[in-house]
Design an enzyme around this catalytic site. Structure first.
Site, PDB file in Angstrom:
ATOM      1  N   THR A   1      42.171  31.885  56.892  1.00  0.00           N
ATOM      2  CA  THR A   1      42.810  30.853  57.720  1.00  0.00           C
ATOM      3  C   THR A   1      43.098  31.437  59.102  1.00  0.00           C
ATOM      4  O   THR A   1      43.338  32.640  59.211  1.00  0.00           O
ATOM      5  CB  THR A   1      44.122  30.427  57.034  1.00  0.00           C
ATOM      6  OG1 THR A   1      43.788  29.924  55.743  1.00  0.00           O
ATOM      7  CG2 THR A   1      44.863  29.346  57.807  1.00  0.00           C
TER       8      THR A   1
ATOM      9  N   GLU B   1      45.776  33.117  50.531  1.00  0.00           N
ATOM     10  CA  GLU B   1      44.953  34.182  51.106  1.00  0.00           C
ATOM     11  C   GLU B   1      44.993  35.407  50.191  1.00  0.00           C
ATOM     12  O   GLU B   1      43.962  35.998  49.877  1.00  0.00           O
ATOM     13  CB  GLU B   1      45.471  34.552  52.505  1.00  0.00           C
ATOM     14  CG  GLU B   1      45.182  33.464  53.543  1.00  0.00           C
ATOM     15  CD  GLU B   1      45.811  33.727  54.906  1.00  0.00           C
ATOM     16  OE1 GLU B   1      45.346  33.139  55.879  1.00  0.00           O
ATOM     17  OE2 GLU B   1      46.787  34.495  54.996  1.00  0.00           O
TER      18      GLU B   1
HETATM   19  O1  LIG Z   1      47.345  35.144  58.176  1.00  0.00           O
HETATM   20  C1  LIG Z   1      46.882  34.220  58.784  1.00  0.00           C
HETATM   21  C2  LIG Z   1      47.170  32.802  58.450  1.00  0.00           C
HETATM   22  O2  LIG Z   1      48.125  32.687  57.431  1.00  0.00           O
HETATM   23  C3  LIG Z   1      45.907  34.465  59.891  1.00  0.00           C
HETATM   24  O3  LIG Z   1      44.763  35.023  59.328  1.00  0.00           O
HETATM   25  C4  LIG Z   1      46.492  35.402  60.900  1.00  0.00           C
HETATM   26  O4  LIG Z   1      47.678  34.816  61.392  1.00  0.00           O
HETATM   27  C5  LIG Z   1      45.525  35.655  62.066  1.00  0.00           C
HETATM   28  O5  LIG Z   1      45.261  34.462  62.745  1.00  0.00           O
HETATM   29  P1  LIG Z   1      44.429  34.423  64.090  1.00  0.00           P
HETATM   30  O6  LIG Z   1      43.032  34.812  63.740  1.00  0.00           O
HETATM   31  O7  LIG Z   1      44.547  33.000  64.552  1.00  0.00           O
HETATM   32  O8  LIG Z   1      45.052  35.396  65.054  1.00  0.00           O
END
Ligand SMILES: O=C(CO)[C@H](O)[C@H](O)COP(=O)(O)O
EC number: 5.3.1.6
Length: 227
Positions: free
Chosen positions: A26, A105
Site C-alpha cells: 500500500t 501488510e
Molecule cells: O506502510 C505503508 C502503508 O500502510 C506504506 O507502505 C508506507 O507508508 C510508505 O508509503 P509511501 O510509499 O507512500 O511513502
C-alpha cells in the site's frame, strides 16, 4: 521524489516472472509498481501473475490497472511481496503503516518467499523511531487504556484523526490507529513482540527481520540492500 519512486518501482518489476503470486503493498511507491505491473500484463510481457492486495487502496488500484487479484486463502504460497516503508534501519528493520494498512501488510509480507521494500534514501535511518512514530492498530474500545499503557515504553501516543472524515481514522479492519512516538527503539524485534502482547493491540508497524531486499532510490540510481 516521484521520479525516485518510479525508478525503484521499475527495478522491482525485474523480480516478477510469469505464474507468480505477488503481495501488493500500500502507498504511493507501490502504486507505481502496481500500475507498471498492470501494463506488462496487458501487453503480454508477463502472464498468469496474480496479486494479493494488502488494502482497499491496493485492491482498487490493481483492478483498475488490470492486475487480477486473489485472496490469501485461495493460494498455497506467495512468491514475492512488494511494499514501501516509512523508515528502514541498517539491519533492514522497518517502520510501516503511515497508510494504516500495516496489519494486512504484515500478514502478507511475513508469508512471502521474498519481501522487497521500495524506498527513497530519505527513509534510511540510523535507528527506528528516529523520525517516524510507530502506528499501532488497536481495538477501538481499548484505545485510551493502550495509549496510557504505552507510557511504560516512554512512548507518547496520539489517536490518528481522519482527513475528510470527522473523528478517528478507521482502518480497513474497522479499528483505530495510535501513532506512538518513541525516543529510540533499541531492539526492534523485542519491541515488536512487546507491543503485540498488550491486550487490544491488533498489530504494530515495526517489521523486524522480515525484509529480504530493500531497493533505495537515490539521485545516483537504485541501490540494493540485502539481508
Ligand atoms: O506502510 C505503508 C502503508 O500502510 C506504506 O507502505 C508506507 O507508508 C510508505 O508509503 P509511501 O510509499 O507512500 O511513502
Amino acid at each position: 521524489m516521484e521520479e525516485l519512486k518510479r525508478m525503484v518501482a521499475k527495478e522491482a518489476l525485474k523480480y516478477v516472472d510469469d505464474d507468480m503470486i505477488i503481495g501488493l503493498g500500500t502507498g504511493s511507491t507501490t502504486a507505481y509498481f502496481i500500475q507498471m505491473l498492470g501494463k506488462k500484463l496487458m501487453t503480454g510481457e508477463l502472464e498468469d501473475v496474480y496479486g494479493i492486495p494488502t488494502s482497499h487502496q491496493s485492491r482498487l488500484l490493481a483492478l483498475e490497472s488490470g492486475v487480477p487479484v486473489v485472496s490469501l486463502d485461495e493460494v498455497d504460497a506467495i512468491d514475492i511481496a512488494i511494499d514501501g516503508a516509512d523508515e528502514v534501519d541498517q539491519h533492514l528493520n522497518l517502520i510501516k503503516g503511515r497508510g494504516a494498512a500495516l496489519t494486512m501488510e504484515k500478514i502478507i509480507e511475513y508469508r512471502a518467499g521474498t519481501f522487497i521494500v521500495l524506498v527513497d534514501e530519505s527513509k534510511l535511518v540510523e535507528y527506528l523511531g528516529q523520525k517516524m512514530p510507530v502506528p499501532i492498530e488497536v481495538i477501538p474500545a481499548a484505545w485510551r487504556a493502550i495509549k496510557e499503557e504505552l507510557e511504560v515504553f516512554n512512548a507518547t501516543a496520539e489517536l490518528r484523526m481522519g482527513v475528510k472524515k470527522d473523528g478517528p481514522v478507521i482502518t480497513d479492519n474497522g479499528n483505530f490507529i495510535l501513532d506512538a512516538k518513541f525516543e529510540r527503539i533499541e531492539d526492534p524485534l523485542d519491541m515488536e513482540i512487546e507491543l503485540n502482547n498488550i491486550p487490544g493491540v491488533v498489530e504494530n508497524g515495526i517489521f523486524a527481520d522480515i525484509a529480504d531486499i530493500v531497493l533505495v532510490g537515490t539521485k545516483e540510481g537504485v541501490k540494493k540492500l540485502e539481508r
